[in-house]
Design a protein around this motif. Structure first.
Motif, PDB file in Angstrom:
ATOM      1  N   ASN A  14      42.448  24.188  45.852  1.00 21.50           N
ATOM      2  CA  ASN A  14      43.665  24.491  45.119  1.00 21.50           C
ATOM      3  C   ASN A  14      44.785  24.658  46.140  1.00 21.50           C
ATOM      4  OD1 ASN A  14      45.536  25.261  43.271  1.00 21.50           O
ATOM      5  ND2 ASN A  14      44.559  27.193  42.717  1.00 21.50           N
ATOM      6  N   TYR A  15      45.353  23.563  46.610  1.00 25.03           N
ATOM      7  CA  TYR A  15      46.345  23.634  47.670  1.00 25.03           C
ATOM      8  C   TYR A  15      47.662  24.158  47.130  1.00 25.03           C
ATOM      9  CZ  TYR A  15      43.160  20.951  50.499  1.00 25.03           C
ATOM     10  OH  TYR A  15      42.073  20.542  51.195  1.00 25.03           O
ATOM     11  N   PHE A  16      48.362  24.887  48.011  1.00 24.94           N
ATOM     12  CA  PHE A  16      49.607  25.539  47.611  1.00 24.94           C
ATOM     13  C   PHE A  16      50.758  24.924  48.388  1.00 24.94           C
ATOM     14  CE2 PHE A  16      52.257  28.834  46.080  1.00 24.94           C
ATOM     15  CZ  PHE A  16      53.087  29.227  47.117  1.00 24.94           C
ATOM     16  N   THR A  17      51.640  24.216  47.697  1.00 24.15           N
ATOM     17  CA  THR A  17      52.764  23.595  48.358  1.00 24.15           C
ATOM     18  C   THR A  17      54.032  23.962  47.616  1.00 24.15           C
ATOM     19  OG1 THR A  17      51.344  21.732  48.932  1.00 24.15           O
ATOM     20  CG2 THR A  17      53.718  21.408  49.159  1.00 24.15           C
ATOM     21  N   LEU A  18      55.055  24.424  48.333  1.00 25.00           N
ATOM     22  CA  LEU A  18      56.336  24.708  47.708  1.00 25.00           C
ATOM     23  C   LEU A  18      57.070  23.388  47.489  1.00 25.00           C
ATOM     24  CD1 LEU A  18      57.574  27.848  49.681  1.00 25.00           C
ATOM     25  CD2 LEU A  18      56.468  27.744  47.441  1.00 25.00           C
ATOM     26  N   ILE A  32      41.626  40.858  47.227  1.00 28.16           N
ATOM     27  CA  ILE A  32      42.334  39.697  47.770  1.00 28.16           C
ATOM     28  C   ILE A  32      41.895  39.521  49.213  1.00 28.16           C
ATOM     29  CG2 ILE A  32      44.563  38.617  48.197  1.00 28.16           C
ATOM     30  CD1 ILE A  32      45.781  40.558  46.147  1.00 28.16           C
ATOM     31  N   VAL A  33      41.253  38.401  49.473  1.00 29.35           N
ATOM     32  CA  VAL A  33      40.691  38.121  50.792  1.00 29.35           C
ATOM     33  C   VAL A  33      41.549  37.051  51.472  1.00 29.35           C
ATOM     34  CG1 VAL A  33      38.617  37.441  52.055  1.00 29.35           C
ATOM     35  CG2 VAL A  33      38.406  38.608  49.839  1.00 29.35           C
ATOM     36  N   PHE A  34      42.214  37.429  52.565  1.00 27.59           N
ATOM     37  CA  PHE A  34      43.026  36.491  53.328  1.00 27.59           C
ATOM     38  C   PHE A  34      42.212  36.003  54.535  1.00 27.59           C
ATOM     39  CE2 PHE A  34      46.155  39.209  51.182  1.00 27.59           C
ATOM     40  CZ  PHE A  34      47.099  38.298  50.723  1.00 27.59           C
ATOM     41  N   SER A  35      41.783  34.742  54.497  1.00 27.65           N
ATOM     42  CA  SER A  35      41.014  34.154  55.615  1.00 27.65           C
ATOM     43  C   SER A  35      39.899  35.096  56.059  1.00 27.65           C
ATOM     44  CB  SER A  35      41.944  33.828  56.789  1.00 27.65           C
ATOM     45  OG  SER A  35      42.903  32.876  56.413  1.00 27.65           O
ATOM     46  N   GLY A  36      39.071  35.470  55.101  1.00 23.84           N
ATOM     47  CA  GLY A  36      38.184  36.612  55.242  1.00 23.84           C
ATOM     48  C   GLY A  36      36.886  36.450  55.976  1.00 23.84           C
ATOM     49  N   GLY A  37      36.921  36.117  57.214  1.00 24.07           N
ATOM     50  CA  GLY A  37      35.716  36.181  58.033  1.00 24.07           C
ATOM     51  C   GLY A  37      34.791  34.989  57.848  1.00 24.07           C
ATOM     52  N   TRP A  38      33.885  34.839  58.792  1.00 26.42           N
ATOM     53  CA  TRP A  38      32.936  33.723  58.763  1.00 26.42           C
ATOM     54  C   TRP A  38      31.639  34.209  59.393  1.00 26.42           C
ATOM     55  CZ3 TRP A  38      37.861  33.823  60.592  1.00 26.42           C
ATOM     56  CH2 TRP A  38      38.035  34.036  61.962  1.00 26.42           C
ATOM     57  N   ASP A  39      30.879  34.971  58.615  1.00 24.04           N
ATOM     58  CA  ASP A  39      29.610  35.532  59.077  1.00 24.04           C
ATOM     59  C   ASP A  39      28.495  34.511  58.872  1.00 24.04           C
ATOM     60  OD1 ASP A  39      31.270  37.703  59.169  1.00 24.04           O
ATOM     61  OD2 ASP A  39      30.157  38.931  57.745  1.00 24.04           O
ATOM     62  N   TYR A  71      34.198  38.797  38.637  1.00 17.59           N
ATOM     63  CA  TYR A  71      34.608  37.668  39.457  1.00 17.59           C
ATOM     64  C   TYR A  71      36.038  37.223  39.184  1.00 17.59           C
ATOM     65  CZ  TYR A  71      29.732  37.477  40.847  1.00 17.59           C
ATOM     66  OH  TYR A  71      28.497  37.807  41.349  1.00 17.59           O
ATOM     67  N   ASN A  72      36.534  37.468  37.967  1.00 20.69           N
ATOM     68  CA  ASN A  72      37.913  37.058  37.683  1.00 20.69           C
ATOM     69  C   ASN A  72      38.936  37.974  38.348  1.00 20.69           C
ATOM     70  OD1 ASN A  72      37.365  39.221  35.901  1.00 20.69           O
ATOM     71  ND2 ASN A  72      38.956  38.536  34.498  1.00 20.69           N
ATOM     72  N   CYS A  73      38.470  39.006  39.052  1.00 22.00           N
ATOM     73  CA  CYS A  73      39.351  39.904  39.800  1.00 22.00           C
ATOM     74  C   CYS A  73      39.408  39.533  41.281  1.00 22.00           C
ATOM     75  CB  CYS A  73      38.886  41.350  39.665  1.00 22.00           C
ATOM     76  SG  CYS A  73      38.847  41.953  37.972  1.00 22.00           S
ATOM     77  N   TRP A  74      38.706  38.470  41.660  1.00 15.07           N
ATOM     78  CA  TRP A  74      38.629  38.060  43.056  1.00 15.07           C
ATOM     79  C   TRP A  74      39.637  36.950  43.350  1.00 15.07           C
ATOM     80  CZ3 TRP A  74      34.882  39.161  47.040  1.00 15.07           C
ATOM     81  CH2 TRP A  74      33.916  40.124  46.686  1.00 15.07           C
ATOM     82  N   TYR A  75      40.267  37.029  44.550  1.00 14.50           N
ATOM     83  CA  TYR A  75      41.180  35.985  45.023  1.00 14.50           C
ATOM     84  C   TYR A  75      40.918  35.751  46.509  1.00 14.50           C
ATOM     85  CZ  TYR A  75      43.716  36.762  40.687  1.00 14.50           C
ATOM     86  OH  TYR A  75      44.036  36.876  39.358  1.00 14.50           O
ATOM     87  N   ILE A 123      34.014  33.258  43.783  1.00 12.47           N
ATOM     88  CA  ILE A 123      35.435  33.408  43.459  1.00 12.47           C
ATOM     89  C   ILE A 123      35.844  32.197  42.619  1.00 12.47           C
ATOM     90  CG2 ILE A 123      37.769  33.597  44.378  1.00 12.47           C
ATOM     91  CD1 ILE A 123      36.621  34.807  46.909  1.00 12.47           C
ATOM     92  N   PRO A 124      36.480  32.409  41.473  1.00 15.72           N
ATOM     93  CA  PRO A 124      36.842  31.278  40.621  1.00 15.72           C
ATOM     94  C   PRO A 124      37.645  30.229  41.390  1.00 15.72           C
ATOM     95  CG  PRO A 124      37.198  33.343  39.452  1.00 15.72           C
ATOM     96  CD  PRO A 124      36.866  33.712  40.870  1.00 15.72           C
ATOM     97  N   GLU A 125      37.370  28.989  41.103  1.00 16.47           N
ATOM     98  CA  GLU A 125      38.025  27.885  41.822  1.00 16.47           C
ATOM     99  C   GLU A 125      39.538  27.993  41.768  1.00 16.47           C
ATOM    100  OE1 GLU A 125      38.204  22.993  41.667  1.00 16.47           O
ATOM    101  OE2 GLU A 125      36.587  24.060  40.645  1.00 16.47           O
ATOM    102  N   ASN A 126      40.083  28.414  40.606  1.00 16.41           N
ATOM    103  CA  ASN A 126      41.540  28.510  40.496  1.00 16.41           C
ATOM    104  C   ASN A 126      42.094  29.804  41.084  1.00 16.41           C
ATOM    105  OD1 ASN A 126      40.545  30.190  38.488  1.00 16.41           O
ATOM    106  ND2 ASN A 126      42.034  29.569  36.946  1.00 16.41           N
ATOM    107  N   HIS A 127      41.233  30.614  41.714  1.00 17.36           N
ATOM    108  CA  HIS A 127      41.670  31.808  42.440  1.00 17.36           C
ATOM    109  C   HIS A 127      41.533  31.628  43.952  1.00 17.36           C
ATOM    110  CE1 HIS A 127      41.241  34.970  38.952  1.00 17.36           C
ATOM    111  NE2 HIS A 127      41.982  33.914  38.613  1.00 17.36           N
ATOM    112  N   VAL A 128      41.205  30.416  44.384  1.00 12.70           N
ATOM    113  CA  VAL A 128      41.080  30.108  45.812  1.00 12.70           C
ATOM    114  C   VAL A 128      42.232  29.185  46.197  1.00 12.70           C
ATOM    115  CG1 VAL A 128      39.683  28.973  47.579  1.00 12.70           C
ATOM    116  CG2 VAL A 128      38.582  30.400  45.837  1.00 12.70           C
TER     117      VAL A 128
END
Length: 300
Positions: A3-7, A206-213, A234-238, A260-265
């Protein structure tokens, strides 16, 4: 599908189902109050990572949920993403950027022979850093250093020293009232926020670039804890990551594993300014404000 974000994109702000003594430094801006409080001021046992917590809210806004933010490796709370925090306040939140031990990352400890001998290394690391209640000996965190203890002691301190702030609203029987506390973080802190949200039911994560374990040294398998069930719906996850950061593919894989729902990533793709890192762009770039609003929802 990413789900890419472009202004420019016009976002519609939706109300989601899940929405449901003296301080060290006190600053007053025309709108928002800011406190900077050293962890040792709230718990004398804390000796490590004792630079101040950063607390901010607007007393003229009806009290809403608390946004707990956790920084990435080497993060300092007072240098956190202020524009993100201001946006959260506008959305009805109070904000605590909690200072915790950030100078040792999961990837530094849970690698090589250590990971070969213990595929659950990352989970045990995070359990100790957050809750301080296990015997993981590879980091020197003391129980009082744990994120949850630091948060609890800070809320108790604020309830006593900022009487008008009604901080006891976020406490229940001397413990954090997680149903009123949204959790977020960047990098190491994003992973910590996710780990908390799996164990505590929070209104939003809300997870911003949240780790890579990882669970294997060849980095072919992400850590098993990502696949464990979540008590937070799960609908509360981003989750966000920048498409140009080196571990973007792995981070996306962890978001899929966490359901995490696809439209929340959101795979972020705005240009990164010279000298800045794509990894932290999601919390620093004010051009993502509309996305921040969408992910935060209304705090009150």
């Amino acid at each position: 599908m990413k789900n890419y974000f472009t202004l420019p994109i016009l976002f519609i702000l939706l109300l989601f189902n899940c929405s449901s003594s003296k301080t060290d430094v006190t600053l007053q801006t025309p709108q928002n109050i800011v406190f900077k409080i050293k962890p040792s001021k709230t718990d004398f046992r804390i000796k490590t990572a004792d630079t101040p917590h950063y607390i901010t809210y607007n007393p003229s806004i009806n009290q809403g949920k608390l946004l707990l933010f956790l920084a990435g490796t080497y993060g300092v709370a007072t240098k956190g993403p202020k524009n993100l925090f201001k946006t959260a306040i506008e959305q009805g939140y109070r904000v605590i950027n909690l200072q915790y031990i950030t100078n040792i990352s999961v990837s530094r400890i849970c690698s090589g022979e250590t990971l070969t001998n213990n595929s659950s290394c990352a989970e045990e690391f995070r359990q100790k850093r957050i809750y301080g209640d296990n015997d993981f000996s590879l980091i020197l965190d003391e129980p009082q250093d744990a994120i949850v203890n630091r948060l609890t002691k800070l809320l108790i301190y604020l309830s006593k020293n900022d009487k008008k702030g009604n901080w006891e609203f976020y406490l229940e029987n001397g413990h954090p009232k997680w149903e009123q506390i949204a959790v977020s973080g960047q990098s190491q802190g994003g992973g910590m926020a996710a780990y908390i949200a799996k164990k505590q039911r929070v209104p939003r994560v809300i997870v911003f670039s949240g780790g890579w374990d990882y669970s294997t040294t060849d980095r072919k398998e992400i850590a098993n804890w990502y696949y464990t069930s979540s008590v937070t719906p799960y609908n509360c996850w981003y989750g966000t990551y920048h498409v140009k950061e080196p571990t973007a593919t792995t981070i996306e894989k962890t978001y899929i594993a966490m359901n995490i729902p696809e439209n929340h990533v959101y795979g972020l793709d705005l240009a990164v300014p010279d000298g800045k890192k794509a990894h932290s762009n999601g919390v620093r770039n004010i051009n993502y404000k509309n996305l921040w609003i969408k992910m935060l929802g209304k705090g009150n």
